[in-house]
Design an enzyme around this catalytic site. Structure first.
Site, PDB file in Angstrom:
ATOM      1  N   HIS A  62       0.857  -1.189   0.000  1.00 11.39           N
ATOM      2  CA  HIS A  62       0.000   0.000   0.000  1.00 11.39           C
ATOM      3  C   HIS A  62       0.892   1.237   0.000  1.00 11.39           C
ATOM      4  O   HIS A  62       1.872   1.309   0.754  1.00 11.39           O
ATOM      5  CB  HIS A  62      -0.896  -0.002   1.246  1.00 11.39           C
ATOM      6  CG  HIS A  62      -1.669   1.270   1.455  1.00 11.39           C
ATOM      7  ND1 HIS A  62      -1.325   2.206   2.416  1.00 11.39           N
ATOM      8  CD2 HIS A  62      -2.755   1.769   0.814  1.00 11.39           C
ATOM      9  CE1 HIS A  62      -2.181   3.207   2.373  1.00 11.39           C
ATOM     10  NE2 HIS A  62      -3.049   2.972   1.407  1.00 11.39           N
ATOM     11  N   HIS A 114       1.664  11.015  -2.069  1.00 16.58           N
ATOM     12  CA  HIS A 114       0.443  10.745  -1.324  1.00 16.58           C
ATOM     13  C   HIS A 114      -0.404  12.005  -1.318  1.00 16.58           C
ATOM     14  O   HIS A 114       0.078  13.076  -0.948  1.00 16.58           O
ATOM     15  CB  HIS A 114       0.788  10.332   0.107  1.00 16.58           C
ATOM     16  CG  HIS A 114      -0.389   9.820   0.868  1.00 16.58           C
ATOM     17  ND1 HIS A 114      -0.564  10.016   2.216  1.00 16.58           N
ATOM     18  CD2 HIS A 114      -1.471   9.104   0.462  1.00 16.58           C
ATOM     19  CE1 HIS A 114      -1.688   9.446   2.603  1.00 16.58           C
ATOM     20  NE2 HIS A 114      -2.247   8.888   1.562  1.00 16.58           N
TER      21      HIS A 114
END
Length: 587
Positions: free
Chosen positions: A123, A169
């Site tokens: 992830h 991110h």
């Protein structure tokens, strides 16, 4: 005079700390040696008999026993006529006696569709640390692939001038520094098949304009070339097998139109919620979003054309997608409907998974028999921690996505699970998750299950800490007080941890304690082992850990190497343990 006394005391402690000896083997080990030796010496034939009858290595040959003898010849304790007790114990603690068989390699059937396997999944694979302000880099991608991870996630965003693509991110709280997409893709290409030949899946979280999607398509095609798997059709009716996808790279993301629609819904939700106090936000339906959007578009003097975005999207990007992702319209149960005409990937957060398994457990199992289910950590795990993977695995979820840059018991269990099947990153799901009954029924994870077997574990002793650790890592002025924790991570009914006594002031602890663990789902069970140093004034100090797939444990007496918090193996720290399985008469 006082100073002299003080120095004398410290000197004595120093001397005590480094005074090591060979640990006295427990009587049980001495008895085993006596039973398989003659007059205090174990010959090659005696050793082979021990391997076959006690260790359960029914195919062991005389040549295998000879190889063990040869591995000990460099030791001063070796005798040409055979092994005496000390040499036998050195063999038991050596690298030729580990609890998982390296000779098995990849031994699961690899010709079933991808949906029939648990897949080692990362992830936010580009993050070096936390989810808020850590740097993005290609290095953690390379490290994950070298460990056998097979699914890499990249979040694609326009850069500051909107002309190029970067990986970072997103989110309102994120301040992560980006990394160029091409660096990430090159790292994948260079490391994809070092640990395993089986396919690598790249999941894109796409936040791009159509023109940038076109750039991504060209870049991906240029870097991967023939390694890139393309389906040749818009949708697959069944996923191909890992075997036929060897050394291939697959792209998985939402088709462009579906992504743009979900992105618009997310923006509408943010606008809606920004106009209201947090405590007053009601539950909103799809119709609410559409009604609000319609009013907004009318106020701006324009009509929304649902095909407008599709017209802007290049076909190059769509043709990259081997595994289509996305949710269908409707509620949770609608998302889990299996379309016989095509297969897809569905992503759920860990909270959505818990909700789904609580209400629709069998529907999740049914969905994962043909389709891929990816689970990702909840957004509040800012520290890159992880969650229990077994909820997903018990319901057939193939891609339980973890933050690989962290550490802790859940990541250790994940690493343990994927030591199975030769560490290739693909573990075949047990049959009960794939079978259907005469009335088309599937496994119900909420039903109570009978105990199938009992795992017996005995911890004899440990060694190697004085080499792998600094003398001051534990008690500063005396030898450490080690204890071990051992237990099962797995199905809820199987989870349990036990601990040994703490052995005081000893670098070479001998515990000689055994435990029993009844297992209802041994196929998914992972044996957790952790060594700690007891401290009366603070939390115990870490002294090593490992996790092992129960389904592949070799029986008998085994040397169990310990690993650090990140999962890297220590050179010397290890335990001597015994494993066995019993019929569950008493459970």
């Amino acid at each position: 005079m006082d100073i002299i006394k003080l120095n004398f005391k410290v000197f004595c402690c120093w001397k005590r700390r480094f005074k090591l000896r060979m640990a006295e083997p427990p009587q049980e080990l001495k008895n085993v040696f006596v039973n398989y030796s003659h007059n205090g010496t174990m010959t090659i034939d005696d050793l082979r008999s021990f391997l076959v009858r006690y260790q359960g290595e029914t195919n062991a040959t005389r040549e295998d026993a000879q190889a063990i003898f040869d591995s000990l010849k460099h030791l001063n304790i070796f005798q040409r006529r055979g092994l005496h007790l000390e040499a036998f114990v050195r063999y038991l603690l050596g690298d030729l006696n580990i609890p998982l068989s390296s000779s098995l390699g990849v031994h699961h059937d690899m010709n079933a569709p991808l949906a029939h396997y648990f897949i080692y999944t990362g992830h936010n694979s580009y993050l070096t640390g936390n989810q808020i302000n850590s740097a993005c880099s290609a290095d953690p991608i390379a490290k994950a692939l070298q460990r056998g991870v097979r699914v890499i996630e990249l979040d694609l965003w326009p850069n500051s001038n909107g002309k190029n693509v970067e990986v970072r991110h997103g989110g309102a709280l994120s301040m992560t520094s980006p990394v160029e997409l091409d660096k990430c893709l090159v790292a994948i290409k260079e490391n994809a098949f070092l640990a395993s030949e089986y396919p690598v899946v790249i999941t894109f979280e796409d936040h791009l304009t159509p023109s940038l999607q076109s750039n991504v398509a060209k870049l991906v095609t240029k870097i991967f070339g023939d390694m890139l798997y393309k389906t040749g059709s818009e949708y697959l009716t069944e996923f191909p097998s890992p075997e036929c996808l060897k050394r291939k790279v697959l792209i998985s993301t939402k088709p462009p139109k579906e992504y743009l629609e979900s992105h618009r819904r997310r923006e509408r939700s943010e606008e809606w919620e920004a106009e209201m106090d947090e405590e007053e936000i009601p539950e909103k339906t799809e119709e609410d979003y559409e009604a609000q959007t319609s009013k907004k578009e009318q106020a701006e003097g324009r009509e929304h054309d649902p095909d407008e975005d599709e017209d802007k999207t290049t076909q190059e990007y769509r043709h990259l997608i081997a595994i289509h992702a996305g949710k269908t319209k409707g509620e949770l149960l609608d998302w889990l409907k299996d379309d016989p005409r095509k297969v897809r990937r569905l992503s759920l957060s860990e909270q959505e998974l818990e909700n789904a398994t609580r209400k629709h457990g069998s529907a999740v199992v049914r969905f994962t028999q043909r389709n891929l289910l990816r689970i990702f950590p909840k957004g509040t795990r800012f520290d890159s921690s992880n969650y229990c993977p077994f909820i997903g695995w018990m319901h057939g979820a193939q891609m339980v996505a973890f933050n690989m840059q962290g550490h802790g018991k859940h990541l250790w269990a994940m690493q343990g699970m994927f030591k199975a099947n030769g560490g290739c990153g693909y573990v075949k799901k047990p049959d009960f998750l794939l079978d259907r009954g005469p009335s088309n029924e599937v496994f119900n994870p909420s039903e109570a299950l009978p105990v199938k077997t009992v795992l017996r574990v005995k911890i004899y002793l440990g060694e190697g800490w004085h080499v792998d650790f600094h003398h001051a890592d534990f008690d500063r002025y005396s030898p450490p007080d080690f204890f071990a924790r051992v237990g099962i991570s797995g199905a809820p009914a199987d989870q349990r941890m036990e601990r040994t006594l703490a052995i005081e002031d000893e670098w070479l602890p001998v515990w000689n304690q055994d435990f029993g663990f009844p297992l209802t789902v041994p196929e998914l069970a992972v044996l957790r082992i952790e060594v700690l140093e007891y401290d009366t004034t603070k939390r115990p100090d870490f002294a090593g850990q490992t996790c092992l797939p129960v389904s592949e444990l070799k029986t008998g007496i085994r040397a169990v190497p310990l690993h650090d918090r990140k999962g890297d193996k220590y050179k010397h720290a290890r335990l001597l343990m015994r494993f066995g399985f019993e019929t569950p008469f008493c459970y």
